[in-house]
Design a protein around this motif. Structure first.
Motif, PDB file in Angstrom:
ATOM      1  N   GLY A 223     102.561 102.349  93.188  1.00 18.39           N
ATOM      2  CA  GLY A 223     101.008 102.044  93.026  1.00 18.39           C
ATOM      3  C   GLY A 223     101.160 100.493  93.180  1.00 18.39           C
ATOM      4  N   LYS A 224     100.119  99.902  92.283  1.00 19.82           N
ATOM      5  CA  LYS A 224      99.823  98.501  92.100  1.00 19.82           C
ATOM      6  C   LYS A 224     100.959  97.620  92.470  1.00 19.82           C
ATOM      7  CE  LYS A 224      95.223  97.827  91.946  1.00 19.82           C
ATOM      8  NZ  LYS A 224      94.197  98.256  90.881  1.00 19.82           N
ATOM      9  N   GLY A 225     101.074  96.638  93.129  1.00 22.28           N
ATOM     10  CA  GLY A 225     102.105  95.819  93.276  1.00 22.28           C
ATOM     11  C   GLY A 225     103.352  96.444  93.964  1.00 22.28           C
ATOM     12  N   GLY A 226     103.193  97.444  94.398  1.00 21.44           N
ATOM     13  CA  GLY A 226     104.380  98.175  94.820  1.00 21.44           C
ATOM     14  C   GLY A 226     105.402  98.749  93.841  1.00 21.44           C
ATOM     15  N   GLU A 227     105.062  98.842  92.721  1.00 17.62           N
ATOM     16  CA  GLU A 227     105.932  99.203  91.710  1.00 17.62           C
ATOM     17  C   GLU A 227     105.797 100.817  91.067  1.00 17.62           C
ATOM     18  OE1 GLU A 227     105.741  96.322  88.287  1.00 17.62           O
ATOM     19  OE2 GLU A 227     106.681  95.006  89.366  1.00 17.62           O
ATOM     20  N   ILE A 228     106.734 101.594  90.848  1.00 22.41           N
ATOM     21  CA  ILE A 228     106.297 102.724  90.082  1.00 22.41           C
ATOM     22  C   ILE A 228     105.781 102.623  88.601  1.00 22.41           C
ATOM     23  CG2 ILE A 228     107.382 104.913  89.231  1.00 22.41           C
ATOM     24  CD1 ILE A 228     108.172 104.727  92.195  1.00 22.41           C
ATOM     25  N   GLN A 229     104.456 102.793  88.729  1.00 25.70           N
ATOM     26  CA  GLN A 229     103.579 102.455  87.302  1.00 25.70           C
ATOM     27  C   GLN A 229     103.707 103.677  86.501  1.00 25.70           C
ATOM     28  OE1 GLN A 229     102.447  99.597  86.902  1.00 25.70           O
ATOM     29  NE2 GLN A 229     102.335  98.719  88.940  1.00 25.70           N
ATOM     30  N   LEU A 230     103.988 103.110  85.158  1.00 24.51           N
ATOM     31  CA  LEU A 230     103.974 104.192  84.056  1.00 24.51           C
ATOM     32  C   LEU A 230     102.535 104.745  83.812  1.00 24.51           C
ATOM     33  CD1 LEU A 230     105.237 105.575  81.839  1.00 24.51           C
ATOM     34  CD2 LEU A 230     105.023 103.486  80.244  1.00 24.51           C
ATOM     35  N   THR A 231     101.546 103.844  84.279  1.00 25.84           N
ATOM     36  CA  THR A 231     100.087 104.148  83.951  1.00 25.84           C
ATOM     37  C   THR A 231      99.747 105.429  84.835  1.00 25.84           C
ATOM     38  OG1 THR A 231      99.499 101.753  83.382  1.00 25.84           O
ATOM     39  CG2 THR A 231      97.765 103.355  83.825  1.00 25.84           C
ATOM     40  N   ASP A 232     100.212 105.141  86.135  1.00 25.39           N
ATOM     41  CA  ASP A 232      99.912 106.222  87.204  1.00 25.39           C
ATOM     42  C   ASP A 232     100.342 107.580  86.839  1.00 25.39           C
ATOM     43  OD1 ASP A 232      98.498 104.131  88.573  1.00 25.39           O
ATOM     44  OD2 ASP A 232     100.041 103.879  89.973  1.00 25.39           O
ATOM     45  N   ALA A 233     101.687 107.626  86.200  1.00 20.01           N
ATOM     46  CA  ALA A 233     102.194 108.671  85.813  1.00 20.01           C
ATOM     47  C   ALA A 233     101.641 109.347  84.753  1.00 20.01           C
ATOM     48  CB  ALA A 233     103.726 108.451  85.724  1.00 20.01           C
ATOM     49  N   ILE A 234     101.277 108.693  83.668  1.00 26.21           N
ATOM     50  CA  ILE A 234     100.505 109.128  82.517  1.00 26.21           C
ATOM     51  C   ILE A 234      99.248 109.803  83.013  1.00 26.21           C
ATOM     52  CG2 ILE A 234      99.507 108.659  80.391  1.00 26.21           C
ATOM     53  CD1 ILE A 234     101.474 106.566  79.821  1.00 26.21           C
ATOM     54  N   GLY A 235      98.477 109.306  84.131  1.00 23.31           N
ATOM     55  CA  GLY A 235      97.239 109.628  84.766  1.00 23.31           C
ATOM     56  C   GLY A 235      97.722 111.319  85.322  1.00 23.31           C
ATOM     57  N   THR A 236      98.763 111.148  86.066  1.00 24.13           N
ATOM     58  CA  THR A 236      99.151 112.704  86.604  1.00 24.13           C
ATOM     59  C   THR A 236      99.597 113.786  85.358  1.00 24.13           C
ATOM     60  OG1 THR A 236     100.190 111.326  88.450  1.00 24.13           O
ATOM     61  CG2 THR A 236     100.786 113.684  88.241  1.00 24.13           C
ATOM     62  N   LEU A 237     100.035 113.031  84.096  1.00 24.58           N
ATOM     63  CA  LEU A 237     100.485 114.139  83.465  1.00 24.58           C
ATOM     64  C   LEU A 237      99.260 114.810  82.809  1.00 24.58           C
ATOM     65  CD1 LEU A 237     103.332 114.793  81.733  1.00 24.58           C
ATOM     66  CD2 LEU A 237     102.474 112.989  80.095  1.00 24.58           C
ATOM     67  N   LEU A 238      97.901 114.014  82.652  1.00 29.98           N
ATOM     68  CA  LEU A 238      96.839 114.205  81.999  1.00 29.98           C
ATOM     69  C   LEU A 238      96.311 115.362  82.622  1.00 29.98           C
ATOM     70  CD1 LEU A 238      94.377 111.225  81.886  1.00 29.98           C
ATOM     71  CD2 LEU A 238      95.195 112.664  79.991  1.00 29.98           C
ATOM     72  N   GLN A 239      96.785 115.799  84.015  1.00 37.73           N
ATOM     73  CA  GLN A 239      96.333 117.092  84.711  1.00 37.73           C
ATOM     74  C   GLN A 239      96.854 118.549  83.910  1.00 37.73           C
ATOM     75  OE1 GLN A 239      97.493 116.451  88.613  1.00 37.73           O
ATOM     76  NE2 GLN A 239      96.165 114.645  88.712  1.00 37.73           N
ATOM     77  N   SER A 240      98.194 118.021  83.105  1.00 33.72           N
ATOM     78  CA  SER A 240      98.587 119.394  82.593  1.00 33.72           C
ATOM     79  C   SER A 240      98.675 119.217  81.056  1.00 33.72           C
ATOM     80  CB  SER A 240     100.077 119.263  83.270  1.00 33.72           C
ATOM     81  OG  SER A 240     100.738 118.252  82.986  1.00 33.72           O
ATOM     82  N   ARG A 241      98.279 118.054  80.385  1.00 34.79           N
ATOM     83  CA  ARG A 241      98.311 118.386  79.071  1.00 34.79           C
ATOM     84  C   ARG A 241      97.678 117.152  78.335  1.00 34.79           C
ATOM     85  NH1 ARG A 241     103.702 117.211  76.416  1.00 34.79           N
ATOM     86  NH2 ARG A 241     102.481 117.340  74.667  1.00 34.79           N
ATOM     87  N   PRO A 242      97.137 117.202  77.128  1.00 33.35           N
ATOM     88  CA  PRO A 242      96.374 116.227  76.793  1.00 33.35           C
ATOM     89  C   PRO A 242      97.145 114.774  76.215  1.00 33.35           C
ATOM     90  CG  PRO A 242      96.387 118.051  74.920  1.00 33.35           C
ATOM     91  CD  PRO A 242      97.162 118.174  76.351  1.00 33.35           C
ATOM     92  N   VAL A 243      96.473 113.769  76.586  1.00 32.46           N
ATOM     93  CA  VAL A 243      97.020 112.390  76.100  1.00 32.46           C
ATOM     94  C   VAL A 243      96.217 111.479  75.338  1.00 32.46           C
ATOM     95  CG1 VAL A 243      97.835 110.311  77.012  1.00 32.46           C
ATOM     96  CG2 VAL A 243      98.450 112.254  78.367  1.00 32.46           C
TER      97      VAL A 243
END
Ligand code: UTP
Length: 297
Positions: A223-243
């Motif tokens: 994602g941003k800065g060409g890095e694997i971003q934890l924030t983006d992954a948590i964003g995806t996780l939101l589609q399947s469970r509450p955060v």
């Protein structure tokens, strides 16, 4: 899945570019705040919450972190012979901590660093501590998050209100307050602009995560800065469970940044009983000079 948090992960494989050249050959996590390296404050914070298994994600030039938490026979012997009992006990306590290490070969981002922890975490919920975000030892942020996890059984992100001029440095949530400092997260944006930020609620360096994050991270694109971003992954996780987020109102020092590091050093030195008196007098003298438009000699 286990109900309680017993494991903490300390990602420490970043390049620390904001602290170059100090971090060219030594880890940012070993920079001391008064007399303890940053990472030790993080480990002690986790211990104070009852966590007893630790994993540090290391990378190049990070061997001094392992040495810091290892036995030091020669030093211990020397302290013993010179009767420095209190120091000896403090040094010995460091290697009584149950710490494992995994290397992140390339600094591909915080999300990738967390993915490296999968074999250690297995099927348990776990805490993540970014040790350059320093929380004063008397504070209960992580403990509070663990209590909330106990009730909600969902990932919990530490949040802090930050000024819009600084928002571009953080992952930011869009959420709905559910009471008592707890927010249900609807969306997350990594390093937004002032205009694109969904709120002023920034994610800071404490997380409680569940092991389903690993499946998401394994498939994550840079994602941003060409890095694997934890924030983006948590964003995806939101589609399947509450955060959820927990709004922290206490003091935090961003000690990965030079100004934050200096603030932490000054505040911790003022509170240090061995330094406090003389250090305060020194600060007052400096403040007086600055007030008179002069520089300290
Ligand atoms: P930072 O965003 O602070 O990056 O990482 P950094 O490399 O440490 O420092 P700067 O921004 O270049 O000055 C947040 C946390 O994630 C870890 C860092 O060690 C820090 O604890 N991290 C980051 C990793 O472990 N691996 C990475 O690939 C990136």
């Amino acid at each position: 899945m286990s109900e309680t948090i017993k494991k903490a992960i300390f990602p420490a494989a970043g390049l620390g570019t904001r602290f170059l050249p100090a971090t060219k050959a030594s880890p940012k996590e070993m920079l001391p705040i008064v007399d303890k390296p940053m990472i030790q404050y993080g480990v002690e914070e986790a211990i104070s919450c009852g966590i007893n298994e630790f994993l540090i994600i290391t990378g190049k030039h990070k061997r001094s972190i392992e040495d810091h938490f290892d036995c030091a026979f020669e030093l211990e012997d020397n302290l013993k012979k010179s009767g420095k009992q209190q120091l000896l006990e403090e040094i010995k306590r460091l290697n009584q901590t149950n710490i494992a290490y995994i290397r992140q070969g390339y600094a591909l981002g915080l999300g990738h660093a967390i993915l490296c922890a999968k074999p250690f975490v297995k099927e348990e919920p776990f805490a993540v501590i970014l040790s350059d975000d320093i929380i004063p030892p008397e504070d209960t942020l992580l403990r509070d998050m663990m209590l909330i996890y106990g009730k909600l059984k969902s990932p919990i992100l530490a949040l802090q209100q930050v000024s819009m001029s600084e928002i571009h440095r953080y992952g930011v949530i869009d959420g709905v307050r559910e009471g008592d400092g707890v927010y249900r997260v609807n969306n997350l944006v990594e390093k937004p602009t002032r205009e694109s930020a969904p709120s002023d609620l920034a994610i800071i360096g404490r997380y409680i995560l569940t092991p389903d994050i690993f499946d998401v991270l394994a498939k994550a694109e840079p994602g941003k800065g060409g890095e694997i971003q934890l924030t983006d992954a948590i964003g995806t996780l939101l589609q399947s469970r509450p955060v959820y987020g927990f709004l922290y109102k206490g003091k935090r020092y961003d000690a990965g940044d030079k100004l934050g590091y200096l603030k932490a050093t000054v505040d911790f030195a003022i509170k240090n009983p061995d330094l406090s008196g003389e250090f305060k007098s020194y600060l007052l003298a400096v403040a007086k000079k600055i007030g008179n438009g002069k520089l300290p000699e």
